[in-house]
Scaffold this motif. Structure first.
Motif, PDB file in Angstrom:
ATOM      1  N   PRO D  41       0.834  -1.192   0.000  1.00 48.64           N
ATOM      2  CA  PRO D  41       0.000   0.000   0.000  1.00 48.64           C
ATOM      3  C   PRO D  41       0.876   1.252   0.000  1.00 48.64           C
ATOM      4  CG  PRO D  41       0.138  -0.870   2.206  1.00 48.64           C
ATOM      5  CD  PRO D  41       1.022  -1.729   1.353  1.00 48.64           C
ATOM      6  N   GLY D  42       0.257   2.365   0.146  1.00 45.61           N
ATOM      7  CA  GLY D  42       1.018   3.594   0.319  1.00 45.61           C
ATOM      8  C   GLY D  42       0.970   4.531  -0.864  1.00 45.61           C
ATOM      9  N   GLU D 213      -7.606 -13.066  16.036  1.00 41.38           N
ATOM     10  CA  GLU D 213      -6.170 -12.948  16.255  1.00 41.38           C
ATOM     11  C   GLU D 213      -5.572 -11.872  15.360  1.00 41.38           C
ATOM     12  OE1 GLU D 213      -3.141 -15.857  15.217  1.00 41.38           O
ATOM     13  OE2 GLU D 213      -2.101 -14.049  15.876  1.00 41.38           O
ATOM     14  N   MET D 214      -6.067 -11.794  14.135  1.00 39.66           N
ATOM     15  CA  MET D 214      -5.507 -10.827  13.202  1.00 39.66           C
ATOM     16  C   MET D 214      -6.179  -9.468  13.330  1.00 39.66           C
ATOM     17  SD  MET D 214      -3.073 -12.320  11.795  1.00 39.66           S
ATOM     18  CE  MET D 214      -2.598 -11.105  10.573  1.00 39.66           C
ATOM     19  N   SER D 215      -6.950  -9.252  14.385  1.00 40.86           N
ATOM     20  CA  SER D 215      -7.595  -7.956  14.654  1.00 40.86           C
ATOM     21  C   SER D 215      -8.480  -7.506  13.513  1.00 40.86           C
ATOM     22  CB  SER D 215      -6.553  -6.871  14.918  1.00 40.86           C
ATOM     23  OG  SER D 215      -5.802  -7.200  16.028  1.00 40.86           O
ATOM     24  N   TYR D 300      -8.710   7.888  23.488  1.00 41.06           N
ATOM     25  CA  TYR D 300      -8.849   6.940  22.388  1.00 41.06           C
ATOM     26  C   TYR D 300     -10.306   6.531  22.328  1.00 41.06           C
ATOM     27  CZ  TYR D 300      -8.501   2.780  19.568  1.00 41.06           C
ATOM     28  OH  TYR D 300      -8.680   1.850  18.588  1.00 41.06           O
ATOM     29  N   ARG D 328      -7.010   4.705  13.715  1.00 36.80           N
ATOM     30  CA  ARG D 328      -6.921   3.255  13.524  1.00 36.80           C
ATOM     31  C   ARG D 328      -7.908   2.933  12.424  1.00 36.80           C
ATOM     32  NH1 ARG D 328      -9.501  -1.678  13.227  1.00 36.80           N
ATOM     33  NH2 ARG D 328      -8.475  -3.287  14.427  1.00 36.80           N
ATOM     34  N   PHE D 332      -7.127  -0.762   6.841  1.00 35.39           N
ATOM     35  CA  PHE D 332      -5.690  -0.965   6.931  1.00 35.39           C
ATOM     36  C   PHE D 332      -5.370  -2.215   7.727  1.00 35.39           C
ATOM     37  CE2 PHE D 332      -1.686  -0.128   9.187  1.00 35.39           C
ATOM     38  CZ  PHE D 332      -0.847   0.070   8.117  1.00 35.39           C
TER      39      PHE D 332
ATOM     40  N   THR E  54      -6.811  -3.892  19.302  1.00 30.93           N
ATOM     41  CA  THR E  54      -7.449  -2.976  18.362  1.00 30.93           C
ATOM     42  C   THR E  54      -6.429  -2.104  17.668  1.00 30.93           C
ATOM     43  OG1 THR E  54      -9.082  -2.815  20.095  1.00 30.93           O
ATOM     44  CG2 THR E  54      -9.436  -1.506  18.143  1.00 30.93           C
ATOM     45  N   ASN E  55      -5.614  -1.461  18.478  1.00 35.69           N
ATOM     46  CA  ASN E  55      -4.871  -0.344  17.934  1.00 35.69           C
ATOM     47  C   ASN E  55      -3.450  -0.388  18.455  1.00 35.69           C
ATOM     48  OD1 ASN E  55      -4.330   2.171  16.754  1.00 35.69           O
ATOM     49  ND2 ASN E  55      -4.781   3.203  18.687  1.00 35.69           N
ATOM     50  N   VAL E  56      -2.515  -0.096  17.569  1.00 36.05           N
ATOM     51  CA  VAL E  56      -1.135   0.105  17.969  1.00 36.05           C
ATOM     52  C   VAL E  56      -0.703   1.420  17.365  1.00 36.05           C
ATOM     53  CG1 VAL E  56       1.208  -0.756  17.890  1.00 36.05           C
ATOM     54  CG2 VAL E  56      -0.680  -2.363  17.909  1.00 36.05           C
ATOM     55  N   THR E  57      -0.157   2.296  18.183  1.00 39.64           N
ATOM     56  CA  THR E  57       0.377   3.513  17.577  1.00 39.64           C
ATOM     57  C   THR E  57       1.466   4.063  18.490  1.00 39.64           C
ATOM     58  OG1 THR E  57      -0.195   5.633  16.595  1.00 39.64           O
ATOM     59  CG2 THR E  57      -1.279   5.076  18.657  1.00 39.64           C
ATOM     60  N   VAL E  97       3.474  -9.099  17.459  1.00 43.96           N
ATOM     61  CA  VAL E  97       2.933 -10.004  16.442  1.00 43.96           C
ATOM     62  C   VAL E  97       2.810 -11.443  16.950  1.00 43.96           C
ATOM     63  CG1 VAL E  97       3.276 -10.927  14.136  1.00 43.96           C
ATOM     64  CG2 VAL E  97       3.717  -8.536  14.587  1.00 43.96           C
ATOM     65  N   TRP E 100      -0.536 -11.082  19.194  1.00 42.53           N
ATOM     66  CA  TRP E 100      -1.705 -10.752  18.383  1.00 42.53           C
ATOM     67  C   TRP E 100      -1.218 -10.534  16.961  1.00 42.53           C
ATOM     68  CZ3 TRP E 100      -1.269  -7.855  23.104  1.00 42.53           C
ATOM     69  CH2 TRP E 100      -2.189  -8.228  24.083  1.00 42.53           C
ATOM     70  N   GLY E 101      -1.578 -11.433  16.083  1.00 41.56           N
ATOM     71  CA  GLY E 101      -1.112 -11.293  14.695  1.00 41.56           C
ATOM     72  C   GLY E 101      -1.565  -9.991  14.060  1.00 41.56           C
ATOM     73  N   GLY E 102      -2.628  -9.420  14.593  1.00 43.66           N
ATOM     74  CA  GLY E 102      -3.172  -8.197  14.002  1.00 43.66           C
ATOM     75  C   GLY E 102      -2.242  -7.009  14.117  1.00 43.66           C
ATOM     76  N   ALA E 103      -1.183  -7.154  14.901  1.00 39.94           N
ATOM     77  CA  ALA E 103      -0.283  -6.018  15.055  1.00 39.94           C
ATOM     78  C   ALA E 103       0.607  -5.836  13.836  1.00 39.94           C
ATOM     79  CB  ALA E 103       0.576  -6.207  16.306  1.00 39.94           C
ATOM     80  N   ILE E 104       0.579  -6.791  12.922  1.00 43.67           N
ATOM     81  CA  ILE E 104       1.638  -6.855  11.920  1.00 43.67           C
ATOM     82  C   ILE E 104       1.728  -5.586  11.087  1.00 43.67           C
ATOM     83  CG2 ILE E 104       0.178  -8.142  10.302  1.00 43.67           C
ATOM     84  CD1 ILE E 104       2.847  -9.724   9.684  1.00 43.67           C
ATOM     85  N   TRP E 105       0.624  -5.104  10.592  1.00 40.46           N
ATOM     86  CA  TRP E 105       0.711  -3.909   9.744  1.00 40.46           C
ATOM     87  C   TRP E 105       0.784  -2.639  10.571  1.00 40.46           C
ATOM     88  CZ3 TRP E 105      -1.771  -3.273   4.336  1.00 40.46           C
ATOM     89  CH2 TRP E 105      -1.257  -4.254   3.483  1.00 40.46           C
ATOM     90  N   GLN E 106       0.125  -2.661  11.716  1.00 44.18           N
ATOM     91  CA  GLN E 106       0.130  -1.452  12.525  1.00 44.18           C
ATOM     92  C   GLN E 106       1.535  -1.162  13.033  1.00 44.18           C
ATOM     93  OE1 GLN E 106      -3.224  -0.535  14.862  1.00 44.18           O
ATOM     94  NE2 GLN E 106      -4.216  -2.477  14.463  1.00 44.18           N
ATOM     95  N   GLU E 109       3.465   0.282  10.367  1.00 41.89           N
ATOM     96  CA  GLU E 109       3.118   1.687  10.169  1.00 41.89           C
ATOM     97  C   GLU E 109       3.850   2.562  11.178  1.00 41.89           C
ATOM     98  OE1 GLU E 109      -0.809   2.738  11.158  1.00 41.89           O
ATOM     99  OE2 GLU E 109      -0.847   4.512   9.888  1.00 41.89           O
ATOM    100  N   ILE E 127       5.847   0.771   5.155  1.00 39.90           N
ATOM    101  CA  ILE E 127       4.581   0.315   4.567  1.00 39.90           C
ATOM    102  C   ILE E 127       3.880   1.419   3.788  1.00 39.90           C
ATOM    103  CG2 ILE E 127       3.251   0.734   6.698  1.00 39.90           C
ATOM    104  CD1 ILE E 127       1.745  -1.874   5.930  1.00 39.90           C
ATOM    105  N   LEU E 128       3.855   2.608   4.340  1.00 40.26           N
ATOM    106  CA  LEU E 128       3.140   3.653   3.616  1.00 40.26           C
ATOM    107  C   LEU E 128       4.084   4.466   2.752  1.00 40.26           C
ATOM    108  CD1 LEU E 128       0.680   4.898   6.351  1.00 40.26           C
ATOM    109  CD2 LEU E 128       0.186   3.452   4.412  1.00 40.26           C
TER     110      LEU E 128
END
Lengths: 645, 172, 349, 366, 150, 167, 105
Positions: D41-42, D213-215, D300, D328, D332, E54-57, E97, E100-106, E109, E127-128
């Protein structure tokens, strides 16, 4: 329609075959559809077969000159094989009977096999079986017949072993296959002899040539041998002593299979074959006597076993063996009409009884022991009363079908004896005693199963319409099917006969005698198994004649005998051959191989593995050879140059 | 009149066939070879038409140009996708092969010239299909069936071959 | 009206004959003219079909479609073609230049060649070929190679995938296409198109061969690479398949050839199943060629209807459907037809 | 001449009809089968988070429109929700109701695009036109209420920009009355189509565990059978006052993801109807100073957008500009699982899978 | 699944991890030290069933970086707001990761825009932004040229 | 097993039904849909209303508006009000911020131009400025005159005012 | 003979085509090219068959039948040949016939 049917009789076996193909390749995932396809094909087959039968029976010319049409299958110098269709009253009758019974049994199967995971497969097998059987029936050629005979055997194997998860079923299937193979092997030898000597296997051709066997340079002895060899086949297939052992075991298959194959159709194939080749047996009195005796012996032998068996289908199986012996006896004494007549009536009442037994088993969740049943007639009236009709028929109570055919057999046997054949009266005695026994054991079963006290642990219920409908039809036929062969108006004998249409006067004495035998048998059974609620008398009898009872109950230990024979004799000889193979044959072979290997090792280096190089060399050589041939030597060049057409 | 035109057609077709066949065996690019092969097959189909064999001509186009060549194209694509430019090299044997085939052609040509063929002079019937069908389905029914089975077996085998090895290839 | 074209041809012939030309040359010229007329018809109808497609799609999508150029937008395609002609024909740098250029030129050949044997009306057939149907099948198979060639020559990965799909798809669907026609051939016993039409005088083969017609229809949609079998172009997946790199007139040629193919398969469907130029219900006062065109456009409308209703199937589903459904079905159809015909003859119904 | 096999690499995008924007997937193919997929992406990255640092709190709102530009209302909402949480502002009831109405309308609009684009992805263009036809009605409504069709910038911290204009409610009801027939049409044309089903059923099945797991969030998560909708799970705004159901898929394949959106649209329409019925009178803006200047702190907040959980993280240092804003973005995060989902499927499936996630590149790339 | 109220959970965690700071206002905000982070996260996932990240930043506070995680439970309305502080000059944090696998893209970022390295991330690339991009734009000291506004 | 092809036929039915139903196309240049009142189209600037408070400039997220003033006689005169439309987000924040409704959006949405510079709208024309300046000066002059007059008057009443100021 | 078509013409054409095909079969390295060359050779034979059919036995059609069979067999051959080539290629990553030499010794 009739003309169409006559010219398209080959469609009768082809339609079920087609159904088989369609089910196997297309509709297997959809059981209902498979069943429908199968039944539709079978039914159209039946309609065609009826038309054929109508066509044949309305045209008296077919009795003397069967309608034969055939196709050259393959031919070479001195050996041609045709495949074709032969329609005469016998085959037409069989076509009609087989297709009808098969149709009824397929209808029955929709109810019986309901919910089976292998439903489609079952119907495909049934179709294939019907196709082979119908093909066998109309074969004009013994080789064709033999092939279909084998196919029938295969189907039998598949269907007996249908419940592959049951070890006993698998074993029974193997047993049936191997046992009948033994018979088939003898038959194949006989057929080979026939082919070698007479140069044809066409039934019509053989019928012409066999009576003049002297012209073909063989003696009566050899012909007898051939006849016996051919007869081994029917022994196997029709469960005659001593190859009868597979038939009772074959009851492991689903009940419709037992009814279709082991009562009405396949097992009578042997009888039919004998009937078809009667021209051979009638030529050799020795062989005919052998048939008659084997038949009579089988009849009484199986009947004595049947009186002590406990499982409903086993009793029926032995009864079948016994009845087949009856038919063989009739053929052996030279009466095609009597044999075929009994075949015809037997098909109905035996199929009926088997299906009834199936219905009972279905209701009792495969509980097979007759001693554990009782009083079923109240819960299952249709099954019960149709079964009673079957019992009356097989026992020989007039006017039910069995009476007429059995009477016919007794008549011809008596005639045979009167003609002065040695031991002819023995045959008659055996036949009559068998009739007594038959009535006894059949009614023993009926009383035990349907009458008497109800057993509280059973919760029987009447079977669905798809199952009872065939029962009703068959019961009707078992009741009236014999009326076409009464001594007063013997339509049957007029149509189906060997040699001259022959018919004795109605022998009232004999008739009375046979009825008396039947009533005596039934009465005995009534006394022992109905009146005597506790069955004390029966048990006492069994106690008193313990050895005899055991002998009968264990089927005269024939199976054990065979097993012993296999273990001792066959294994020992196998050991000898094994030694020979290992030490003599192998060494010769290995030596040869070694020599080849050595030379190969030397020559292999010419092999580069590159195909194009080979091709290059090949074409170079070709070029050189062509040049040398075409231009080198003048003579060759001349001949090469002139490519005249 | 007619003869002249048919001769002309023959010469043109022969030129087309031989020219494209030569290109097929000499071009370096395998894809071009296959495409020229199609041209050659169409030329051959034309020759068949010239020989009053219209059914065979159609079969030729349908089977060869339509199916065989596509199969070849597919094969080419499957075995070598990248760089088709020099996909079809020549091996060392061509030096030997060229005189060999030249010799072969001369020999056959000489033999043809020497042979005296007896031309029947009759014409091929116009209704080829109606004439072919009974021959194919009566006299030659066994070879016909055998050919059908051969085709089925060959294609099934081909399928199996390709599939099997693919599975192995993945496994190794 | 009925004999408009036939008498035109006869008139030209007599004109040429009186002009002192030899018979052979006259034949040649007339044949030439006939083929020329067919060529013109194909080109015009391809143009018109583009317009028709746009209109049909628009109407099915609640739109009104082209309406600016000319009355009702009738000249839209012409304008488009004009635009495309004036555009640059870009040849990618690494393309196989010769083949790339050859693609759009050759793509029109197979349909044009096949139209020579199509009977457009009573007596309106350029070449009444003995093996007409077979000829159609043989030549129709050629366009596969041409599309493949164009895609391969583009040296673009999308084109390459499209090319592979062309080969796979068209070869697979040729089987059911051929087999579905066999039923008709069994019924008529001839490969000649005129004879096939004459054989339908009593009943059209769509009624005798409903399954055959259905299979033919599906296979024809696949053969012409139209939705739901438009995997070759599959614009949401592989942009434009083999034609991705084509621009300007090159693209237009492929575009028009697609419509030429649509006309072709419709003509064949009409001939084989819909009674060709035969008039239904005895409405013979309308000329046969009008009937023919009516039926052809009905078929074409059907194709368009499919296209604007169905999503695209996946490539493996396509192959599976072709080999596991259509081919067995068409074989069954042949079987049933054979048995039916046999029964019909032997029972004398 | 020994040839080695080369991997067949295919760049799907950045310019491709079916990536729903500028998105690139580097596919490694074996024939038509995807062996490996690398999403890149990007291409639409505008640095909205960075931009926000130099804008006032109110000025960020128009940028949020450009995140998920198919549901700009919801994006507005997500942002102002977080700022309100940061400032502890009470939002008047009428404003909340208006927010619910426009938010659910935006959800329907977004799902309509997703549905139609999905139909187009699998090759049926007509469905696309049909959904866009009906989306126009919603766009008209937005235009009425906010003055813009796509990027409404309608919400404000503490309320909404303007009150409901005249005729809006009638028009909205009119749309809601018409909408079921439109849904029937989609069901007939797209959902019920056997080809469509064959294309989407059993494709790229995501198990519930994996989805959590993958949110993953939004319809993608719920299609896998996880009942997780913030409107029910942690009701914000006035969602606890409405009677609606959260549709949940059973299998987690592409078809479920697609069909779930249709069901959600139905529920959204129901919510709007309720909200219109219950719509109270009152102010539309809470007590918010003209110059928004929250005290230092952070907040948040999450809302359920049409694509999934839209979270906004706002950090304030006490000035008029936010110190840090983070969005968030559901698309994405959902895309993070794409590479696994694509493996082993055909190119055509890859398109279908991507379409079933329903991404908006403005949101993915922020 | 875990009916405990959020406050109770936080209390429990406080006793088990003395190093954590908890914001008072019931927002569920917890600050964890970097070295405790993985153990802490694992525990809340496995013991308290916080299964949904949910969120990682990240935030650049000029002196230090803060990485923020928002973790919740699908079945319940609980949400934790977990923060950890990193060294400004060497921002390294263990990757989430594996948990929680969902952290991968966050996480990618955050790495891309803030330059925080996630240790143990399977695929830590930009990534971006473009791979050749210099600097991390969301850092407060990021300088850039061009653009309309400068 | 459900009947295959039912869905296919249904789809065909839907498209065919649509084929004959009325269309939704709007023939745009000739036919136009009514636009709602709140529509954000081309920005309009009312020079006279503007008080140069800079609120709109500050409200704009994208820094689209360039406002320059000149102090004429202590009064701000807008000399330049450039609206760089290509960067406009059409968010309406400027309109919302304006206390005097000096900036508004019209319903004109056809904003395309052939040349890029034309997109930037320069609302303030030099003559307007001049006129304004003139007005202010005039007003100032008037005012000055008036003041002078007033002063003169006041001068007369001076003691009272001085008192007031003092408190 | 004059201008009339003569079977010899076709035979010479066929021989030339056969020779070309043989040349290709012997000289190309690529297995598929060899397969193509073999197809050329088979076609050459077909020309002969059909020509002989026309000139020598026009009524019998045997030549045409044979040509059809040859075409059939050729199609099968191509299918199988290609499958083998592809199979080999997948295992060995080469289509050079000179590398197909593991069937030696």
């Amino acid at each position: 329609m009739v003309d169409f049917a006559l010219t398209h009789a080959w469609l009768v076996p082809l339609l079920p075959a087609l159904a088989f193909v369609i089910i196997v390749f297309l509709t297997r995932p959809w059981p209902k559809l498979s069943g429908a396809v199968s039944i539709a094909a079978m039914f159209s087959s039946f309609v065609l077969a009826s038309s054929v039968a109508y066509g044949v029976f309305t045209n008296p010319g077919f009795i003397e000159r069967p309608l034969i049409y055939s196709l050259r299958w393959f031919g070479m110098e001195g050996f041609t094989v045709d495949v074709g269709v032969m329609l005469d009253p016998t085959s037409a009758m069989m076509l009609f009977m087989v297709s009808m019974v098969a149709t009824l049994i397929q209808i029955y199967s929709t109810g019986y096999m309901h919910g089976d995971p292998q439903y489609s497969v079952f119907f495909s097998y049934l179709s294939l079986f019907a196709a082979s059987m119908l093909g066998l029936v109309i074969s004009s050629n013994l080789l064709q017949m033999f092939i279909l005979w084998e196919l029938v055997g295969l189907c039998s194997f598949l269907l007996i072993g249908f419940y592959t998860f049951k070890i006993s079923a698998r074993e029974a299937a193997k047993k049936a296959f191997i046992t009948t193979r033994i018979g088939d092997f003898g038959m194949l030898l006989g057929l080979l002899f026939l082919q070698i000597i007479f140069g044809t296997l066409d039934l019509a051709g053989l019928a012409e040539r066999v009576p003049h066997y002297e012209q073909y340079g063989i003696s009566l002895g050899l012909l007898t041998l051939i006849a016996i060899l051919v007869f081994i086949g029917p022994i196997g297939k029709s469960g005659q002593f001593p190859l009868h052992v597979w038939l009772p075991d074959a009851m492991e298959g689903p009940t419709p299979v037992s009814a279709l194959i082991h009562a009405a159709t396949m097992v009578v194939a042997g009888v039919y074959l004998v009937g078809r080749t009667l021209f051979l047996f009638s030529e050799v009195p020795g062989a005919a006597e052998v048939i008659a005796f084997i038949g009579a012996f089988t009849a009484i032998f199986a009947a004595t076993i049947a009186i002590t068996q406990r499982e409903i289908k086993r009793i029926l199986a032995y009864s079948t063996v016994s009845q087949l012996g009856y038919m063989m006896l009739a053929l052996g004494v030279g009466s095609l009409s009597a044999g075929m007549f009994h075949l015809w009536t037997h098909a109905f009442f035996k199929a009926l009884m088997f299906l009834g037994a199936g219905s009972v088993l279905h209701a009792l969740h495969d509980k097979a022991d007759v001693w554990e049943m009782g009083g079923l007639i109240k819960k299952m009236p249709i099954t019960g009363w149709t079964f009673v009709i079957g019992g009356l028929a097989i026992a020989g109570i007039p006017p039910f079908a069995g009476f007429w055919s059995k009477d016919e057999i007794l008549v011809v046997t008596l005639e045979y004896a009167r003609q002065g054949h040695a031991l002819g009266y023995l045959l008659f005695f055996l036949a009559s005693f068998t009739a007594l026994l038959t009535a006894f054991y059949m009614w023993r079963m009926i009383f035990l199963t349907f009458f008497g006290k109800e057993k509280p642990e059973n919760h029987p219920h009447e079977s669905p319409l798809s199952m009872t409908f065939p029962l009703l039809v068959l019961a009707a036929l078992a009741a009236v099917g014999g009326l076409i062969g009464t001594p007063w108006a013997n339509v049957w004998g007029k149509w189906i006969h060997f040699g001259h249409p022959h018919h004795g006067e109605p022998n009232y004495g004999l008739m009375f005698f046979s009825v008396a035998l039947a009533v005596a048998g039934i009465g005995l059974a009534y006394r022992l198994y109905y009146q005597d609620e506790e069955k004390k008398l029966a048990k006492q009898l069994a106690e008193r004649y313990q050895p005899l009872y055991k002998l009968s109950y264990h089927k005269y230990y024939i199976d054990e005998l065979y097993q012993w024979f296999t273990r001792q004799v066959v294994d020992a000889s196998a050991a000898v051959f094994y030694w020979f193979d290992i030490h003599v044959v192998d060494n010769i072979v290995n030596g040869l191989a070694g020599a080849t290997k050595l030379s190969g090792q030397g020559l292999r280096y010419f092999h580069t593995g590159r195909i194009q190089t080979y091709a290059l060399v090949f074409f170079l050589a070709l070029l050189v050879i062509t040049v040398v041939l075409a231009f080198g030597s003048p003579t060759l060049a001349g001949s090469m140059g002139g490519v005249h057409s | 009149m007619d003869n002249v035109y048919s001769l002309l057609a023959f010469v043109l077709l022969a030129g087309m066939i031989l020219g494209s066949a030569l290109l097929v065996v000499t071009l370096r690019n395998l894809v071009h070879s296959v495409l020229w092969l199609i041209v050659m097959f169409i030329g051959v189909a034309g020759t068949f038409l010239l020989l009053n064999a219209d059914f065979v001509a159609a079969v030729q186009v349908l089977v060869y140009a339509g199916a065989v060549c596509i199969m070849l194209v597919f094969g080419v694509m499957l075995v070598q996708r990248p760089n088709m430019e020099h996909s079809n090299p020549i091996n060392w044997r061509f030096k030997l092969a060229a005189p060999l085939v030249g010799g072969l052609f001369i020999v056959i040509g000489l033999l043809t010239a020497k042979s005296q063929l007896v031309v029947s002079g009759q014409e091929v019937p116009a209704q080829t299909v109606q004439a072919l069908a009974p021959i194919l389905l009566n006299d030659f029914v066994i070879p016909f069936e055998v050919a059908a089975i051969l085709l089925t077996v060959a294609l099934t085998g081909a399928l199996l071959l390709v599939k099997e090895v693919k599975a192995n290839g993945n496994g190794s | 009206m009925e004999n408009l074209f036939v008498s035109m041809a006869a008139g030209i012939r007599s004109l040429l004959g009186s002009g002192g030309l030899s018979e052979w040359a006259t034949d040649f010229l007339v044949m030439f003219l006939k083929l020329g007329a067919i060529l013109v018809y194909i080109l015009v109808s391809a143009l018109w079909l583009v317009y028709m497609e746009r209109k049909v799609s628009a109407y099915m999508q609640c739109r009104i479609g082209p309406n600016r150029v000319g009355p009702m937008g009738l000249l839209q395609t012409t304008a488009d073609i004009g635009k495309l002609i004036s555009k640059e024909f870009i040849i990618p740098k690494d393309a196989d230049k010769k083949l790339f250029l050859l693609g759009p030129i050759l793509i029109f050949m197979p349909p044009l060649a096949v139209f020579a044997v199509a009977p457009f009306g009573k007596g309106m057939v350029a070449i009444d070929m003995n093996i007409g149907v077979y000829y159609f099948l043989a030549l129709a198979s050629l366009s596969t190679v041409i599309i493949w060639m164009a895609g391969w020559a583009s040296n673009n990965k999308y084109s390459l995938i499209g090319s592979m799909r062309v080969v796979a798809q068209m070869v697979s669907y040729e089987m059911p296409l051929i087999l579905s026609i066999v039923g008709v051939i069994i019924l008529t016993g001839t490969l000649n198109m005129s004879d096939i039409i004459h054989a339908q005088e009593n009943v059209w083969f769509i009624f005798l061969q409903p399954l055959g017609f259905l299979i033919y229809l599906i296979a024809a949609v696949a053969e012409t690479n139209r939705a739901p079998f438009d995997l070759v172009e599959g614009e949401s997946e592989i942009i434009c398949g083999p034609f991705t790199e084509y621009s300007g007139m090159g693209f237009a040629m492929f575009f028009l050839a697609e419509y030429a193919n649509v006309v072709l398969v419709s003509v064949m469907a009409t001939t084989l199943f819909l009674g060709g130029w035969l008039a239904p219900f005895g409405l013979t006062f309308i000329p046969s060629w009008i009937w023919f065109l009516l039926k052809v456009y009905l078929m074409i409308f059907l194709f368009m209807w499919f296209r604007w209703t169905y999503p695209r199937v996946r490539v493996d589903q396509l192959m599976e459907f072709g080999w596991k459904v259509l081919v067995p079905l068409s074989i069954a159809n042949i079987f049933v037809t054979g048995i039916g015909k046999y029964l019909y003859h032997s029972l004398g119904w | 001449m020994t040839l080695k096999t080369e991997e067949f690499l295919l760049n799907l995008g950045p310019q491709h009809p079916s990536t729903h924007g500028v998105f690139r997937i580097l596919l490694t193919l074996d024939g038509e089968t995807v062996v490996k997929a690398v999403p890149i992406p990007g291409y639409l990255h505008r640095g909205i988070e960075k931009l926000a640092e130099s804008r006032t709190y109110t000025q960020v709102i128009p940028y949020t429109d450009r995140l998920d530009y198919l549901a700009g209302m919801l994006m507005n909402w997500g942002y102002v929700h977080a700022v309100e949480k940061l400032m502890n502002v009470e939002v008047p009831e009428r404003a909340e109701y208006i927010r619910v109405i426009v938010g659910e309308l935006a959800r329907i609009a977004s799902h309509l695009v997703a549905t139609g684009a999905y139909a187009a992805d699998v090759g049926g263009l007509t469905g696309f036109i049909y959904t866009f036809r009906d989306r126009e009605d919603i766009m008209d409504l937005f235009e009425m209420i906010s003055g813009a069709r796509l990027t409404p910038s309608y919400m404000r911290v503490g309320g909404v920009a303007d009150d409901i204009p005249d005729g809006f409610i009638d028009k909205c009801r009119q749309f809601l009355d018409y909408f079921p027939t439109a849904l029937d049409e989609y069901n007939g044309l797209i959902t019920g189509n056997e080809i469509f089903q064959a294309r989407t059923k059993n494709v790229a099945i995501i198990s519930a565990e994996k989805a959590i797991e993958m949110s993953l969030s939004g319809p993608v998560l719920r299609a896998s059978g996880v009942n997780y909708d913030l409107r029910k799970a942690r009701p914000y705004s006035v969602y606890d006052r409405f009677d609606f159901e959260v549709p949940v898929g059973s299998k987690g394949d592409c078809f479920d993801r697609y069909y779930l959106r249709l069901l959600e649209m139905e529920q959204s329409a129901k919510i709007i109807r309720h909200a219109l019925d219950q719509l109270p009178e009152g102010p539309i803006k809470g007590k918010v100073p003209k110059v928004i200047k929250p005290t230092a702190g952070e907040a948040y907040a999450e809302i359920e957008s049409s694509k999934g959980i839209m979270g906004t993280y706002v950090v304030s240092d006490g000035s008029t500009n936010p110190y840090r804003v983070h969005f968030r973005r559901p698309s994405f995060v959902n895309l993070g699982y794409l590479d696994e989902m694509l493996k082993g499927w055909k190119i055509a499936d890859a398109i279908a899978i991507l379409g079933s996630i329903d991404i908006v590149l403005g949101e993915v790339d922020a | 699944m875990n009916p405990k109220p959020l406050e109770e959970i936080i209390e429990e965690l406080k006793t088990r991890y003395p190093g954590i700071e908890v914001a008072e206002s019931g927002s569920g905000s917890i600050t964890v030290t970097v070295d405790q982070l993985v153990a802490f996260m694992r525990e809340i996932k496995e013991k308290y069933h916080f299964n949904y990240l949910t969120n990682v930043t990240g935030v650049d506070y000029r002196d230090y970086f803060e990485v923020v995680y928002n973790v919740s439970i699908v079945e319940q309305p609980h949400m934790l707001h977990i923060k950890t502080r990193l060294d400004r000059h060497n921002p390294v944090v263990p990757s989430m990761v594996p948990i929680w696998g969902g952290a991968i893209w966050q996480e990618r970022e955050v790495y891309d825009l803030l330059g925080i390295t996630f240790e143990g991330h399977p695929d830590l690339r930009r990534i971006l932004l473009d791979d050749q991009w210099e600097g991390h734009p969301l850092r407060k000291d990021y300088q850039w040229e061009g653009g309309r506004e400068s | 097993m459900q009947v295959k092809g039912k869905g296919l036929l249904k789809g065909l039915g839907i498209t065919l039904k649509r084929f004959f139903k009325p269309k939704v196309t709007v023939q745009y240049p000739e036919q136009r849909l009514p636009l709602p009142d709140r529509f954000y189209g081309k920005p309009e600037f009312y020079y006279d209303k503007c008080i140069a408070c800079n609120m709109c400039v500050n409200a704009c997220p994208n820094k689209v508006i360039k406002l320059e003033t000149e102090a004429v006689d202590k009064k701000k005169v807008v000399t330049r009000y450039d609206f760089d439309q290509q960067y406009c987000l059409f968010c309406g924040l400027c309109q919302e911020a304006c206390p005097k409704d000096a900036i508004k959006f019209s319903k004109d949405f056809e904003l395309t131009q052939y040349n890029r510079p034309d997109i930037k709208i320069k609302f303030v024309k030099p003559e307007q400025v001049e006129q304004r300046k003139e007005e202010i000066r005039k007003a100032a002059a008037e005012k000055a005159a008036a003041e002078a007059a007033k002063a003169a008057q006041e001068a007369a009443l001076k003691p009272e005012t001085a008192d007031k100021e003092g408190t | 003979m004059g201008t009339a078509l003569n079977p010899s013409y076709f035979m010479v054409l066929s021989a030339a085509l056969f020779a070309i095909g043989l040349y290709g079969a012997l000289s190309r390295k690529n297995a598929i090219a060899v397969l193509i060359s073999i197809e050329i050779m088979l076609t050459a034979v077909n020309i002969n068959l059909v020509a002989i059919n026309k000139f020598l036995t026009p009524e019998a059609f045997i030549g045409q039948i044979f040509a059809i069979f040859v075409i059939t067999v050729a199609a099968a051959e191509v299918g199988l040949g290609l499958a083998i080539i592809i199979a080999i290629y997948r295992n060995r990553h080469t289509v050079d016939l000179d590398d197909f030499n593991w069937m030696k010794w």
